[in-house]
Design an enzyme around this catalytic site. Structure first.
Site, PDB file in Angstrom:
ATOM      1  N   LYS A   1      79.350 -59.055  56.753  1.00  0.00           N
ATOM      2  CA  LYS A   1      78.704 -59.618  57.781  1.00  0.00           C
ATOM      3  C   LYS A   1      78.561 -61.115  57.564  1.00  0.00           C
ATOM      4  CE  LYS A   1      75.944 -55.344  58.678  1.00  0.00           C
ATOM      5  NZ  LYS A   1      75.932 -54.897  57.379  1.00  0.00           N
TER       6      LYS A   1
ATOM      7  N   GLY B   1      74.748 -48.652  59.543  1.00  0.00           N
ATOM      8  CA  GLY B   1      73.886 -47.325  59.941  1.00  0.00           C
ATOM      9  C   GLY B   1      72.496 -47.838  59.047  1.00  0.00           C
TER      10      GLY B   1
ATOM     11  N   LYS C   1      67.089 -64.453  62.268  1.00  0.00           N
ATOM     12  CA  LYS C   1      65.815 -64.237  63.244  1.00  0.00           C
ATOM     13  C   LYS C   1      65.854 -63.003  63.852  1.00  0.00           C
ATOM     14  CE  LYS C   1      63.592 -66.440  66.871  1.00  0.00           C
ATOM     15  NZ  LYS C   1      62.304 -66.077  66.162  1.00  0.00           N
ATOM     16  N   TYR C   2      64.805 -62.217  63.626  1.00  0.00           N
ATOM     17  CA  TYR C   2      64.450 -61.007  64.411  1.00  0.00           C
ATOM     18  C   TYR C   2      64.261 -61.153  65.578  1.00  0.00           C
ATOM     19  CZ  TYR C   2      62.976 -56.293  64.892  1.00  0.00           C
ATOM     20  OH  TYR C   2      62.518 -54.988  65.326  1.00  0.00           O
TER      21      TYR C   2
ATOM     22  N   HIS D   1      70.955 -53.133  72.551  1.00  0.00           N
ATOM     23  CA  HIS D   1      72.182 -53.084  71.713  1.00  0.00           C
ATOM     24  C   HIS D   1      73.575 -52.957  72.737  1.00  0.00           C
ATOM     25  CE1 HIS D   1      74.891 -51.754  68.044  1.00  0.00           C
ATOM     26  NE2 HIS D   1      75.447 -51.298  69.289  1.00  0.00           N
TER      27      HIS D   1
ATOM     28  N   LYS E   1      72.271 -44.435  66.236  1.00  0.00           N
ATOM     29  CA  LYS E   1      72.420 -44.219  67.852  1.00  0.00           C
ATOM     30  C   LYS E   1      72.375 -43.029  68.164  1.00  0.00           C
ATOM     31  CE  LYS E   1      75.770 -48.322  67.443  1.00  0.00           C
ATOM     32  NZ  LYS E   1      77.327 -48.434  67.255  1.00  0.00           N
TER      33      LYS E   1
ATOM     34  N   GLU F   1      79.687 -55.826  68.217  1.00  0.00           N
ATOM     35  CA  GLU F   1      78.277 -55.625  68.252  1.00  0.00           C
ATOM     36  C   GLU F   1      77.434 -56.737  68.512  1.00  0.00           C
ATOM     37  OE1 GLU F   1      77.925 -51.513  66.406  1.00  0.00           O
ATOM     38  OE2 GLU F   1      76.656 -52.958  65.262  1.00  0.00           O
TER      39      GLU F   1
ATOM     40  N   ARG G   1      86.828 -50.386  62.649  1.00  0.00           N
ATOM     41  CA  ARG G   1      87.190 -49.157  62.647  1.00  0.00           C
ATOM     42  C   ARG G   1      87.086 -48.703  64.186  1.00  0.00           C
ATOM     43  NH1 ARG G   1      82.040 -47.150  63.028  1.00  0.00           N
ATOM     44  NH2 ARG G   1      80.535 -48.262  62.025  1.00  0.00           N
TER      45      ARG G   1
ATOM     46  N   ARG H   1      74.990 -37.502  70.775  1.00  0.00           N
ATOM     47  CA  ARG H   1      75.160 -37.055  69.583  1.00  0.00           C
ATOM     48  C   ARG H   1      74.405 -35.689  69.268  1.00  0.00           C
ATOM     49  NH1 ARG H   1      76.159 -42.134  65.244  1.00  0.00           N
ATOM     50  NH2 ARG H   1      77.173 -43.567  66.831  1.00  0.00           N
TER      51      ARG H   1
END
Lengths: 467, 165, 165, 467
Positions: A135, A183, A220-221, A227, A256, A294, A311, A357
């Protein structure tokens, strides 16, 4: 010692292969292993499955042309055993390995070992994976490519003192993330200095445990974002296309729950910008094969780069449905050196697709995993319904792996119609013997805010489940 | 005969048989008769139930058979020969790779049928990723059967040798 | 024979048989009798098991349950109450329609519990497509129970009355 | 007698209904009953199922909001019992009946009875059905609409003498067909006068037995034609659209085995002409709701009108997939008086769809029906696969009705890809306990002439099965 060549005959087949592979080994399990088997069958490629003792006897293994047990049930002793998987590839004469998602799919070392062993890893080069899979380096790559990022630390957090200093500059709330994470593992939100100190410690421990890499960083949040992620694929001839975006804002603990395409209420201009940004990054990173970029999108539709998933993803079918493509087949073709079958202008986004899912979890008991035997199963079907699942009546869900037992995907001309079809399909879905997330799925699809596309990544936890 | 056995203070098996047949005919699962110092207890379950119990597993009885069914079939092509596992100890492959009986094609094999082995006796090589791993017997005994051929691909847990201890 | 076996201090299997047949006829799963020093306990398989066997059909044993399983559930909302079918004769609906006990709302019903019926006795009306069909009992006996309410929709084969012959 | 009004309260609900139906009764069974339930659920309409004692307990019945047993297993005593079905509709408060295909779906008398009882029959008016449902009157209607027809008798065959005379004019071979026929019942080919005389007799007997109507007619027998049919739908406001064609040339004894859209090797110009012809006929006949216009196409791509199927057809899903429509929902909407949701220009034909009928028949024993219990079932899934089926593991196939237990339909960008996906899906399809036509399906899909689109309606019998 003596010459290895004496014993090399049986792997000759693997060596002198033609442009397209004759045999592919699938280094994964469950629904994605089955999905890859399906793609290979349609390409006329033989498949080699590997399985742990925990998956022995699963029906999908019988659909592969060959199957090797690679260890006991524990993933660390089987699906994560690089040596055994490579060896299975060599003895079975497979020329390439598809890693699916999870397990070794984003392990650059594994990709490198494959290369050394002259096995094609169906995914990005280990260099690109190492750069974008991490990241921190991915973030700097994004900045270079002029892809907007969330303000945060330039590198890993070294000590609390420095961290507290940086945090003050960025401003709280702060999000702590594991550099090797995924995740939601190794993630923490800190709203003040004390939370930051404790959060850094916990996150590092969790990351070390989960990824054998304790490196964490801060950013920063962005509160209550959506998303939105962009699917892209690149060949080895310099062609990169995006396949539009997916919205995965319905999440629980960073997992998700619903994925859809296109993203509701996202203006056309923003969609084009965000997709173009992803392509810029892929090109800059010299990325090949399929990947996902993302982003988080705030209320003003500002988007910030979060990470690249180097992936194929669980939710790839929604993109396949709206773009009328087969991403797994495309991955294999570009890995074999073929040019992308499409130019960007060929990729239209038609209708609306939604994926649910289906997890063997108990929604009434904090979503505890529910392994066990499926004693009764009635799968939905009919118009607009696609099912990607490896389970069947009598299948015993092993307790060793993630709880997803399948994906229910619908494709209809409009989002409203897709929601209606999904609810119809969920009402038909009978599964007995284990608890599943189907009741939660129904709750989400009937929720007025979801229907209005008025949700964010914390909505399920903060509002829906809080009700 | 009845009287005779009564006198003999023993049981009248003919009448027990009669009772059992009655139970079977009517799907009775238990009969428990007591009188004075005499007591008969007979229990039975319908054949299906017995099978279910036998093949139990986690599954609820009335489904116990279904879950079991697919396994053997699907596993068939990919499971090491079950009998091998069945009779007596075997030396299993600890990894995936290519099985070799001798250090080189020209040299004699590590072991033959009849060879005595100790836990640290090397019985074969398994090549994985160009590395030849020496596989020790890990038990003491005599090799009674070699279960794979030289050059075969072997999977994890696959029986390689049968041993008489 | 009964007495003789009694004297013999043993059990009267004829009476056991009688009891078992009683149990079976009425779906009784356990009988526990005690008198002085005498005690009888009889158990029969769970109802499901009996049902399974009864409705067994073509399915191979290890699947016998699966085929049946959906039936009771799926059929539940749409099957006439099973007990009704179980004990004694019933008068069934020969068609689909609306069930009426009396010729008009103001008139008395054709039959009540306790009414004696002959095969040609009209027991109710079933209205289908605006036509009121008079339904004859088709058996002789006494109405012991009325199984549907006035104005109910009835389906083909649905039990309407229970009769004691 | 006394006033019926006394007892009319419970049917009031049916009377005062809003534009769209609240409840629909489904006068059919099996997969098409399930298909209609699905469409109704997506439209928010309640469903009433009717079933025979032979279908009691089938899972699809539990998906309906209400279900009524209407008789013993024999269709003549249940699914063909007009009075009981109408009565079930009245007592259940349903406002409309969907007849599906087969059974009463093309029974004009039934449609008329529905009308008298103020129940909407979801299909054409009984007048249009009577005219187009009957092959002889349909033929004259086609002639009036300038739709090419096969030369033949103007009316029913009265006596052998007249028949022989007409036959001489038309020229042998002659095809004898039942006027009320369908599915090949009451059909005979006569290559000379003696065959004609015996054929007329047999066809009449067979027709009397099957349809209670001994009327037969004759036409020129076009040798080795392709079967091409056009799907159309009309609303009650004068709008008629076609949804392109289907090719059903792979048949055995006049039973369709494979249906696909578009028709392979049919020139664009011919496709447009044949579709336009179908629309002309529908308009001329004042037809409403969905229907299919069947043609035979000879080697020179000349097409001749054969008949109209005044109902939805088994193979409607291939059209739904290539046109991205829902025909059952559209049937219900137009039956409720809504305008068609599409104009002709909206109906694009995208990609290629193929349907395989899965029949419980033994291909090794002259396709004898194979009723029995499905002891094991593994349905295919994944990309491009749609399954319309009411069966499941443990389902007992009743011996009383047709042998079709489901339809496997695929949709892919090209015909070649569709064939590949279908073969992949068929290889995944595991069904134990009964014999099925799956082996024949694989044989057909691998056949070079089928792959080349080089087949005709006799190909399966004369060549494929003769091999």
């Amino acid at each position: 010692m003596f010459s290895i060549a004496d014993y090399r005959t049986r792997t000759a087949k693997r060596r002198n292969y033609k442009p397209m592979f004759q045999r592919i080994l699938i280094a994964n399990r469950g629904e994605i292993a089955l999905r890859i088997i399906r793609a290979c069958k349609e390409l006329g490629i033989e498949t080699v499955a590997v399985f742990s003792e925990g998956d022995r006897g699963a029906h999908y293994l019988s659909l592969a042309d060959d199957a090797f047990c690679i260890g006991p049930a524990a993933a660390s002793e089987s699906y994560l055993q690089i040596k055994r998987i490579i060896s299975a590839c060599e003895v079975s004469g497979a020329q390439a390995i598809h890693p699916g998602y999870g397990f070794l799919s984003e392990n650059a070392h594994f990709a490198e070992v494959c290369k050394e062993c002259k096995i094609t890893f169906i995914g990005p080069s280990h260099e690109a994976m190492a750069r974008l899979g991490d990241k921190v380096t991915a973030r700097s790559a994004a900045m270079e490519a002029k892809v907007p990022t969330v303000p945060g630390t330039e590198g890993l957090v070294t000590d609390d003192k420095a961290a507290l200093k940086t945090a003050k500059q960025i401003g709280y709330p702060i999000l702590i993330k594991a550099t090797a994470g995924g995740g939601g593992k190794g993630m923490r939100v800190a709203r003040d200095e004390s939370e930051l100190v404790s959060g850094l410690k916990q996150a590092a421990q969790e990351a070390e445990k989960a990824f054998k890499n304790a490196g964490v960083y801060m950013e920063k949040y962005v509160e209550n974002p959506r998303h939105v992620e962009v699917q892209f694929i690149a060949d080895t001839h310099g062609n990169v296309v995006h396949l539009w975006e997916r919205d995965c804002s319905m999440q629980r603990k960073h997992q998700k729950l619903i994925e859809e395409s296109p993203s509701p209420n996202l203006p056309k201009k923003v969609r084009e910008e965000i997709c173009a940004a992803a392509v810029r990054l892929a090109k800059a990173a010299n990325y090949t094969n399929a990947g996902t970029c993302e982003f988080i999108v705030d209320k003003e539709n500002n988007f910030y780069f979060i990470e690249v998933n180097a992936r194929i993803q669980v939710e790839h079918p929604v993109t396949e449905l709206v773009t009328d493509t087969d991403l797994i087949q495309a991955q294999i073709r570009v890995a074999a050196g073929e040019e992308l079958p499409w130019k960007q202008k060929d990729i239209e986004c038609r209708g609306h697709a939604i994926e649910i899912r289906i997890n063997a979890e108990d929604p009434d008991n904090d979503f505890r995993g529910c392994p066990g035997t499926i004693t009764k199963l009635r799968l939905p079907g009919g118009p607009g319904v696609r099912i990607d699942s490896h389970v069947y009546e009598g299948y015993r869900i092993p307790p060793y792996y993630d709880s997803m037992i399948g994906k229910l995907i619908v494709h209809r001309p409009t989002r409203q119609a897709a929601i209606t079809t999904m609810l119809r399909a969920l009402d038909e879905f009978v599964i007995e013997g284990v608890k599943t997330t189907i009741p939660l799925a129904k709750l989400m699809l009937r929720d007025a805010n979801f229907v209005a596309g008025n949700v964010h990544t914390k909505y399920v936890e903060q509002t829906l489940l809080a009700k | 005969m009845a009287d005779k056995t009564q006198e003999a203070g023993s049981f009248d098996l003919e009448r027990v048989r009669e009772l059992i047949e009655m139970m079977e005919a009517h799907g009775v699962t238990e009969v428990n008769l007591r009188k004075a110092d005499e007591r008969w207890v007979l229990r039975r379950g319908p054949a299906e139930v017995i099978n279910m119990m036998a093949s139990g597993g986690y599954a609820p009885p009335n489904y116990a058979t279904a879950p079991q069914a697919p396994a053997p079939q699907a596993a068939a092509p990919i499971t090491p020969a079950v009998p091998a596992v069945a009779d007596g100890p075997v030396i299993k492959s600890p990894t995936v790779g290519t099985f070799y009986l001798s250090p080189t094609p020209t040299e004699p094999p590590f072991v033959k049928v009849g060879s005595a082995v100790k836990p640290d006796t090397v019985v074969c090589l398994i090549e994985a990723m160009k590395v030849f791993n020496q596989i020790p017997a890990e038990i003491s005994g005599t090799i009674t059967e070699i279960l794979v051929n030289n050059g075969d691909a072997v999977e994890y847990g696959q029986p390689l040798f049968r041993v008489k201890t």
